[in-house]
Design a protein around this motif. Sequence first.
Motif, PDB file in Angstrom:
ATOM      1  N   GLN A   1      -5.125  25.561  28.398  1.00  0.00           N
ATOM      2  CA  GLN A   1      -6.061  24.439  28.432  1.00  0.00           C
ATOM      3  C   GLN A   1      -6.343  23.874  27.037  1.00  0.00           C
ATOM      4  O   GLN A   1      -6.697  22.709  26.894  1.00  0.00           O
ATOM      5  CB  GLN A   1      -7.356  24.854  29.136  1.00  0.00           C
ATOM      6  N   GLU A   2      -6.120  24.683  25.994  1.00  0.00           N
ATOM      7  CA  GLU A   2      -6.363  24.212  24.621  1.00  0.00           C
ATOM      8  C   GLU A   2      -5.446  23.049  24.240  1.00  0.00           C
ATOM      9  O   GLU A   2      -5.698  22.347  23.262  1.00  0.00           O
ATOM     10  CB  GLU A   2      -6.147  25.341  23.601  1.00  0.00           C
ATOM     11  N   LEU A   3      -4.373  22.839  24.996  1.00  0.00           N
ATOM     12  CA  LEU A   3      -3.478  21.714  24.715  1.00  0.00           C
ATOM     13  C   LEU A   3      -4.054  20.391  25.194  1.00  0.00           C
ATOM     14  O   LEU A   3      -3.563  19.319  24.825  1.00  0.00           O
ATOM     15  CB  LEU A   3      -2.119  21.934  25.386  1.00  0.00           C
ATOM     16  N   SER A   4      -5.090  20.463  26.007  1.00  0.00           N
ATOM     17  CA  SER A   4      -5.636  19.263  26.634  1.00  0.00           C
ATOM     18  C   SER A   4      -6.192  18.285  25.600  1.00  0.00           C
ATOM     19  O   SER A   4      -6.973  18.650  24.720  1.00  0.00           O
ATOM     20  CB  SER A   4      -6.747  19.654  27.610  1.00  0.00           C
ATOM     21  N   SER A   5      -5.747  17.057  25.728  1.00  0.00           N
ATOM     22  CA  SER A   5      -6.250  15.959  24.913  1.00  0.00           C
ATOM     23  C   SER A   5      -5.914  14.671  25.648  1.00  0.00           C
ATOM     24  O   SER A   5      -4.911  14.608  26.352  1.00  0.00           O
ATOM     25  CB  SER A   5      -5.579  15.950  23.533  1.00  0.00           C
ATOM     26  N   PRO A   6      -6.711  13.631  25.481  1.00  0.00           N
ATOM     27  CA  PRO A   6      -6.324  12.347  26.059  1.00  0.00           C
ATOM     28  C   PRO A   6      -5.066  11.771  25.394  1.00  0.00           C
ATOM     29  O   PRO A   6      -4.474  10.841  25.907  1.00  0.00           O
ATOM     30  CB  PRO A   6      -7.533  11.442  25.780  1.00  0.00           C
ATOM     31  N   TRP A   7      -4.680  12.330  24.248  1.00  0.00           N
ATOM     32  CA  TRP A   7      -3.593  11.772  23.446  1.00  0.00           C
ATOM     33  C   TRP A   7      -2.435  12.765  23.362  1.00  0.00           C
ATOM     34  O   TRP A   7      -2.592  13.894  22.913  1.00  0.00           O
ATOM     35  CB  TRP A   7      -4.083  11.417  22.048  1.00  0.00           C
ATOM     36  N   ALA A   8      -1.237  12.327  23.744  1.00  0.00           N
ATOM     37  CA  ALA A   8      -0.048  13.182  23.706  1.00  0.00           C
ATOM     38  C   ALA A   8       0.234  13.685  22.300  1.00  0.00           C
ATOM     39  O   ALA A   8       0.657  14.829  22.113  1.00  0.00           O
ATOM     40  CB  ALA A   8       1.161  12.426  24.250  1.00  0.00           C
ATOM     41  N   ILE A   9      -0.013  12.852  21.289  1.00  0.00           N
ATOM     42  CA  ILE A   9       0.269  13.272  19.914  1.00  0.00           C
ATOM     43  C   ILE A   9      -0.573  14.487  19.534  1.00  0.00           C
ATOM     44  O   ILE A   9      -0.083  15.421  18.888  1.00  0.00           O
ATOM     45  CB  ILE A   9       0.075  12.100  18.908  1.00  0.00           C
ATOM     46  N   THR A  10      -1.828  14.514  19.950  1.00  0.00           N
ATOM     47  CA  THR A  10      -2.703  15.657  19.651  1.00  0.00           C
ATOM     48  C   THR A  10      -2.217  16.901  20.384  1.00  0.00           C
ATOM     49  O   THR A  10      -2.165  17.999  19.809  1.00  0.00           O
ATOM     50  CB  THR A  10      -4.155  15.327  20.039  1.00  0.00           C
ATOM     51  N   THR A  11      -1.832  16.736  21.644  1.00  0.00           N
ATOM     52  CA  THR A  11      -1.288  17.860  22.416  1.00  0.00           C
ATOM     53  C   THR A  11      -0.054  18.433  21.734  1.00  0.00           C
ATOM     54  O   THR A  11       0.082  19.657  21.607  1.00  0.00           O
ATOM     55  CB  THR A  11      -0.946  17.391  23.847  1.00  0.00           C
ATOM     56  N   LEU A  12       0.839  17.570  21.286  1.00  0.00           N
ATOM     57  CA  LEU A  12       2.067  18.049  20.642  1.00  0.00           C
ATOM     58  C   LEU A  12       1.777  18.745  19.317  1.00  0.00           C
ATOM     59  O   LEU A  12       2.412  19.752  18.989  1.00  0.00           O
ATOM     60  CB  LEU A  12       3.045  16.893  20.454  1.00  0.00           C
ATOM     61  N   GLU A  13       0.821  18.245  18.553  1.00  0.00           N
ATOM     62  CA  GLU A  13       0.434  18.927  17.302  1.00  0.00           C
ATOM     63  C   GLU A  13      -0.098  20.324  17.607  1.00  0.00           C
ATOM     64  O   GLU A  13       0.232  21.297  16.915  1.00  0.00           O
ATOM     65  CB  GLU A  13      -0.614  18.095  16.557  1.00  0.00           C
ATOM     66  N   ARG A  14      -0.903  20.446  18.640  1.00  0.00           N
ATOM     67  CA  ARG A  14      -1.431  21.762  19.029  1.00  0.00           C
ATOM     68  C   ARG A  14      -0.315  22.677  19.518  1.00  0.00           C
ATOM     69  O   ARG A  14      -0.303  23.875  19.208  1.00  0.00           O
ATOM     70  CB  ARG A  14      -2.502  21.599  20.111  1.00  0.00           C
ATOM     71  N   ALA A  15       0.627  22.122  20.281  1.00  0.00           N
ATOM     72  CA  ALA A  15       1.747  22.924  20.786  1.00  0.00           C
ATOM     73  C   ALA A  15       2.636  23.406  19.638  1.00  0.00           C
ATOM     74  O   ALA A  15       3.106  24.549  19.642  1.00  0.00           O
ATOM     75  CB  ALA A  15       2.563  22.121  21.794  1.00  0.00           C
ATOM     76  N   GLU A  16       2.857  22.552  18.649  1.00  0.00           N
ATOM     77  CA  GLU A  16       3.656  22.956  17.488  1.00  0.00           C
ATOM     78  C   GLU A  16       3.000  24.122  16.754  1.00  0.00           C
ATOM     79  O   GLU A  16       3.688  25.016  16.262  1.00  0.00           O
ATOM     80  CB  GLU A  16       3.828  21.782  16.529  1.00  0.00           C
TER      81      GLU A  16
END
Length: 195
Positions: free
Chosen positions: A71-86
């Motif tokens: 759930q920590e990947l959740s963001s309205p913005w894909a770019i933020t999700t991808l930064e967290r995933a990286e």
Amino acid sequence: MSAIALLGTSADPPTCGHQALLEQLLTHFTHVVTWASDNPGKQHALPLAQRSALLQALVQSVGDPRLTLVQELSSPWAITTLERAEALWPGQVLCFVIGSDLMDQVLRWKEADAVLARCRLIIVPREGWPLNHTAIAMLRRHGAQLDVLSLHIPGTASSSVRRDTDPSQIPAVLRPLLMQNKFYGFDTDSGSAAL
């Protein structure tokens, strides 16, 4: 390097289509990660925490350790999700999964070019949303590495469940939760959907 499939969804509510997609992604990827998110283009019927709990129940029912809810990947913005995933999986290929209904929207996402540079885009055709080859070509011109993954996903949609309160579109494991909490018009007293 190994690839991780990333599937964010509004999960409002999770449907049989979500279940089929998660299960079939496991036949193509060694690790599938999902989460509930707030889509900036939608109004949501339930708060994010409740949608995440429903999605977690679905993930647990699949019962495959290669499928996790992060759930920590959740963001309205894909770019933020991808930064967290990286940050969580450095050095791994991130495969961002979207339905064919979203293809035309990707280039309007916040920092779209940066999104495309950070992931491989996986497009899954959805019933009623044929592949737009013009959109695919445009995404590739913007640097997208993308694959179309033809899976057999039932034509279910969260919006039709909310509109019609159709229990047949809800995974069996979630029906008691929806009825108990009277989410989306499901009625526990009658044991079926309220009309």
